[in-house]
Design a protein around this motif. Sequence first.
Motif, PDB file in Angstrom:
ATOM      1  N   GLY A 232      24.371  30.850  67.197  1.00 34.20           N
ATOM      2  CA  GLY A 232      25.313  31.798  66.586  1.00 34.20           C
ATOM      3  C   GLY A 232      26.742  31.306  66.732  1.00 34.20           C
ATOM      4  O   GLY A 232      27.165  30.909  67.817  1.00 34.20           O
TER       5      GLY A 232
ATOM      6  N   GLY B 120      29.545  33.159  65.593  1.00 31.48           N
ATOM      7  CA  GLY B 120      30.495  34.252  65.374  1.00 31.48           C
ATOM      8  C   GLY B 120      31.528  34.248  66.488  1.00 31.48           C
ATOM      9  O   GLY B 120      31.652  33.280  67.249  1.00 31.48           O
TER      10      GLY B 120
ATOM     11  N   THR C 160      23.828  27.332  64.058  1.00 30.29           N
ATOM     12  CA  THR C 160      23.992  28.554  63.258  1.00 30.29           C
ATOM     13  C   THR C 160      23.383  28.395  61.872  1.00 30.29           C
ATOM     14  O   THR C 160      23.341  27.295  61.331  1.00 30.29           O
ATOM     15  CB  THR C 160      25.479  28.933  63.100  1.00 30.29           C
ATOM     16  OG1 THR C 160      25.575  30.044  62.193  1.00 30.29           O
ATOM     17  CG2 THR C 160      26.321  27.789  62.548  1.00 30.29           C
TER      18      THR C 160
ATOM     19  N   ALA D  34      23.542  34.306  70.594  1.00 32.40           N
ATOM     20  CA  ALA D  34      24.704  35.032  70.068  1.00 32.40           C
ATOM     21  C   ALA D  34      24.546  35.189  68.563  1.00 32.40           C
ATOM     22  O   ALA D  34      25.483  34.981  67.794  1.00 32.40           O
ATOM     23  CB  ALA D  34      25.981  34.254  70.401  1.00 32.40           C
TER      24      ALA D  34
ATOM     25  N   PHE E 165      20.503  38.144  59.411  1.00 33.61           N
ATOM     26  CA  PHE E 165      19.154  38.496  59.867  1.00 33.61           C
ATOM     27  C   PHE E 165      19.079  38.617  61.387  1.00 33.61           C
ATOM     28  O   PHE E 165      18.335  39.421  61.918  1.00 33.61           O
ATOM     29  CB  PHE E 165      18.143  37.439  59.393  1.00 33.61           C
ATOM     30  CG  PHE E 165      17.776  37.606  57.958  1.00 33.61           C
ATOM     31  CD1 PHE E 165      16.733  38.437  57.593  1.00 33.61           C
ATOM     32  CD2 PHE E 165      18.498  36.968  56.960  1.00 33.61           C
ATOM     33  CE1 PHE E 165      16.413  38.627  56.259  1.00 33.61           C
ATOM     34  CE2 PHE E 165      18.185  37.143  55.627  1.00 33.61           C
ATOM     35  CZ  PHE E 165      17.134  37.975  55.273  1.00 33.61           C
TER      36      PHE E 165
ATOM     37  N   ASN F  77      33.828  48.687  55.531  1.00 32.03           N
ATOM     38  CA  ASN F  77      33.974  50.036  56.102  1.00 32.03           C
ATOM     39  C   ASN F  77      35.155  50.761  55.468  1.00 32.03           C
ATOM     40  O   ASN F  77      36.235  50.174  55.346  1.00 32.03           O
ATOM     41  CB  ASN F  77      34.291  49.943  57.598  1.00 32.03           C
ATOM     42  CG  ASN F  77      33.041  49.838  58.423  1.00 32.03           C
ATOM     43  OD1 ASN F  77      31.958  49.714  57.872  1.00 32.03           O
ATOM     44  ND2 ASN F  77      33.185  49.897  59.724  1.00 32.03           N
TER      45      ASN F  77
ATOM     46  N   GLU G 270      26.853  41.011  69.717  1.00 33.58           N
ATOM     47  CA  GLU G 270      26.109  42.191  69.273  1.00 33.58           C
ATOM     48  C   GLU G 270      24.627  42.116  69.629  1.00 33.58           C
ATOM     49  O   GLU G 270      23.923  43.125  69.654  1.00 33.58           O
ATOM     50  CB  GLU G 270      26.293  42.383  67.764  1.00 33.58           C
ATOM     51  CG  GLU G 270      25.775  43.725  67.333  1.00 33.58           C
ATOM     52  CD  GLU G 270      26.109  44.081  65.902  1.00 33.58           C
ATOM     53  OE1 GLU G 270      27.122  43.565  65.378  1.00 33.58           O
ATOM     54  OE2 GLU G 270      25.362  44.871  65.317  1.00 33.58           O
TER      55      GLU G 270
ATOM     56  N   GLY H 139      36.002  49.324  68.258  1.00 31.08           N
ATOM     57  CA  GLY H 139      36.675  48.099  68.694  1.00 31.08           C
ATOM     58  C   GLY H 139      36.116  47.509  69.969  1.00 31.08           C
ATOM     59  O   GLY H 139      36.416  46.358  70.302  1.00 31.08           O
ATOM     60  N   SER H 140      35.283  48.289  70.691  1.00 28.71           N
ATOM     61  CA  SER H 140      34.796  47.774  71.971  1.00 28.71           C
ATOM     62  C   SER H 140      33.707  46.718  71.793  1.00 28.71           C
ATOM     63  O   SER H 140      33.390  45.991  72.731  1.00 28.71           O
ATOM     64  CB  SER H 140      34.289  48.917  72.855  1.00 28.71           C
ATOM     65  OG  SER H 140      33.234  49.581  72.209  1.00 28.71           O
ATOM     66  N   ALA H 141      33.147  46.615  70.595  1.00 24.96           N
ATOM     67  CA  ALA H 141      32.138  45.566  70.366  1.00 24.96           C
ATOM     68  C   ALA H 141      32.795  44.195  70.478  1.00 24.96           C
ATOM     69  O   ALA H 141      32.230  43.273  71.070  1.00 24.96           O
ATOM     70  CB  ALA H 141      31.508  45.739  68.988  1.00 24.96           C
ATOM     71  N   LEU H 142      33.980  44.066  69.918  1.00 25.80           N
ATOM     72  CA  LEU H 142      34.640  42.755  69.953  1.00 25.80           C
ATOM     73  C   LEU H 142      35.047  42.391  71.376  1.00 25.80           C
ATOM     74  O   LEU H 142      34.916  41.243  71.801  1.00 25.80           O
ATOM     75  CB  LEU H 142      35.840  42.739  69.001  1.00 25.80           C
ATOM     76  CG  LEU H 142      35.462  42.855  67.515  1.00 25.80           C
ATOM     77  CD1 LEU H 142      36.714  42.882  66.634  1.00 25.80           C
ATOM     78  CD2 LEU H 142      34.545  41.716  67.079  1.00 25.80           C
TER      79      LEU H 142
END
Length: 684
Positions: A27, A29, A59, A225, A243, A274, A448, A460-463
């Motif tokens: 990953g 990202g 990736t 990741a 995916f 969004n 994630e 924003g807490s995911a980042l």
Amino acid sequence: MKRMNAKTRQIAGWKVVFHRYNTVIVGAGAAGMNCAVHLYEFMKRKGVEDAADRIGIVTRGLGLGASRMSGSDKQTYYKLGTSPNVPDCAKSFADTLMAAGCCHGDLALAEGIGSLREFYHLVEAGVAFPTDSIGSFFGYKTDHDPAERATSAGPRTSRFMSECLQKKVEQAGIRVFDRQEAAHLLTIGEGRSKRIVGIVTLEDLRSEISDSTLHAFLAANVVLAAGGPGELYKTSVYPRGQFGIHGLAFRAGLAAENLTESQFGLASIRFRWNVSGTYMQAIPRVFSADADGGHEREFLADVFPSMRTMATDIFLKGYQWPFDPQRIENLQSSLIDILVYNERQKGRRVFLDFRQNPIGAHGMSAFNIDDLESEAFEYLREAGALQKTPVERLAHMNPLAVELYRENGIDLANEPLEIDICAQHNNGGFAVNKWWESSMHHTFIIGEMAGTHGVKRPGGSALNAGQVGGLRAAEYIVNAYGVDVGDYPDNRKEIDQQLRDLIARLSRWRRSSGPAPQDVIEQIQNRMTASAAHIREENDANESLKHAIRLVAEIQDKGLAVPDVPSLIVAIQAEHLALASVAYLKAIVDLLTQNGGSRGSYLVLSPRGVPIHPDIKSKATGEPLAFRLENPDLRNRILRIEHDKGSPDLFKCSEVAPRAVPSGRRAFESAWQEYRKGRIYGIQ
Ligand SMILES: Cc1cc2nc3c(=O)[nH]c(=O)nc-3n(C[C@H](O)[C@H](O)[C@H](O)COP(=O)(O)OP(=O)(O)OC[C@H]3O[C@@H](n4cnc5c(N)ncnc54)[C@H](O)[C@@H]3O)c2cc1C
């Protein structure tokens, strides 16, 4: 060590290119790139000269994934407060993350403690988070946020993060293997000593997918990741092609937690984005139309008693963005999501129209900005956004938000924007400890894909979590496990057998009369959106689980029909997505049978529950829809799930208590000793 030359061997008639690393990251990202940078930095600090040669990134697409392709009006990065006059601390940060339950305290505290270190790491990498003239990184409040912890580098914060980190990866000379579709996680050993030792990929060269060449990346440590499994859902704001590799990770034996908890909310569907923040704070007209776009209707006005409440709720949807079942009653803002859902159930389409203010019905008064409830009015007044039309207000507050749609072929000043309630984020994911190490030693899960969030998370807490996870994993790998490259000469037979099995499966698919991979993916997506998204019901989820299990069995028995080489990649994706969908449905069914109620971002329907509104009726029974309230006992029980081939449901569930926030202070001298001797990593 010089850069390891890849070695090629023939296995079962296929060419297999073997690469060897200390750590391979799957990953590219924001999370994966950051972990690579930290691994390099920690290795350099240890004096490892050829650090870059010990790290590999794999990736399916450098430009793909949520970090690169997703965002919102001002994509939020939630960090510890940096305001010069609002105090904040890691414990309070952790308390916010844990507020709705099912969140491990050690992870929440680590995310608070590591927050500013990672934020400044991004600043140093070049992400343009805004400052004022004295240098403070000012912020704003998001929902569930007491300390102005949110900031943003614009609609594409996570893309900037990934790009800036990628530059650091390139400067370091770390190799990125692009266009590699993950097909299998290599393991050695059995039972508790089982370990993941690498990943096998099929290279996607677009014009000529090489169908008889595999790459095997062997490593002492593996960092997963690969993001969330966005393609599980039909109605989704995840970027197309995201995916993930949840099915592969389950098959390898990794345990997951909180899979029941995902986020859903309003998003545009032609261009997936969004519509949070200023898109809703600009207060556009919300209307529905028939399939051809005709017979427009102001459907919100059927339920809202006044223009004042309706327009204020549209505004509030901006920072109360995710669908929240605890914000439906008493005309709160998530009633809008339910009404959108209700309209979509009737086969109608829903739009935001930025050219017009909300329009009333049934004698409602006309929109008047001065008549908004004070929270909305004061916000707009302070922002200087009292212009006549929504598009003018939006352009004033956030011109980049208008520009972004224009760049993607949609002119908000000239056409309405079609929306739906879309799957957006997985709060759950694979289980990790306080170093982001998974349920198997030497495998780390970040971003994630890691299940570090609880029932709710602040926007924003995911980042933040993705960055801190990468730091923690890298620190542990280099300091606790060392920098040696993974080789596994003693396990060659075991590894070769897995490659032979994979090749046999892929070759068999070329002659299979099983279902077409694209049909399988569509079937999964339809089922997941109908039964495992923001509206859930026990019998329906159970039925869907049975269908999902049958699909996995069918794929196993008949294989997948792969008429041409490009379909091989789709078939790999379909196979592991099918297993992932069973895991999600099994977790959902298990929680519902424990009397799990509406929480986080989903509503649980129940005929004996609380009615939503007399006009919101079940399509099947014609009765008003009612929902089950949250079962608060379940806040202290995290649902864990693991693949279990022998079980009729293919998975087994168990329960773990959320780990507490670590407490207690040590005297500096003794804590220093622990650090110097490496005991903080559990090494004696
Ligand atoms: C519309 C939208 C808005 C969002 N807004 C916010 C926000 O404001 N704040 C916030 O904190 N979070 C937000 N999020 C969530 C956040 O963007 C993601 O959680 C985060 O970017 C995930 O980063 P990641 O590095 O873990 O995974 P990703 O960025 O998704 O990267 C996954 C990587 O894995 C690779 N990969 C995937 N599958 C495979 C495979 N099968 N084989 C090989 N490689 C594979 C991909 O190509 C990619 O390189 C938003 C998400 C969406 C969809």
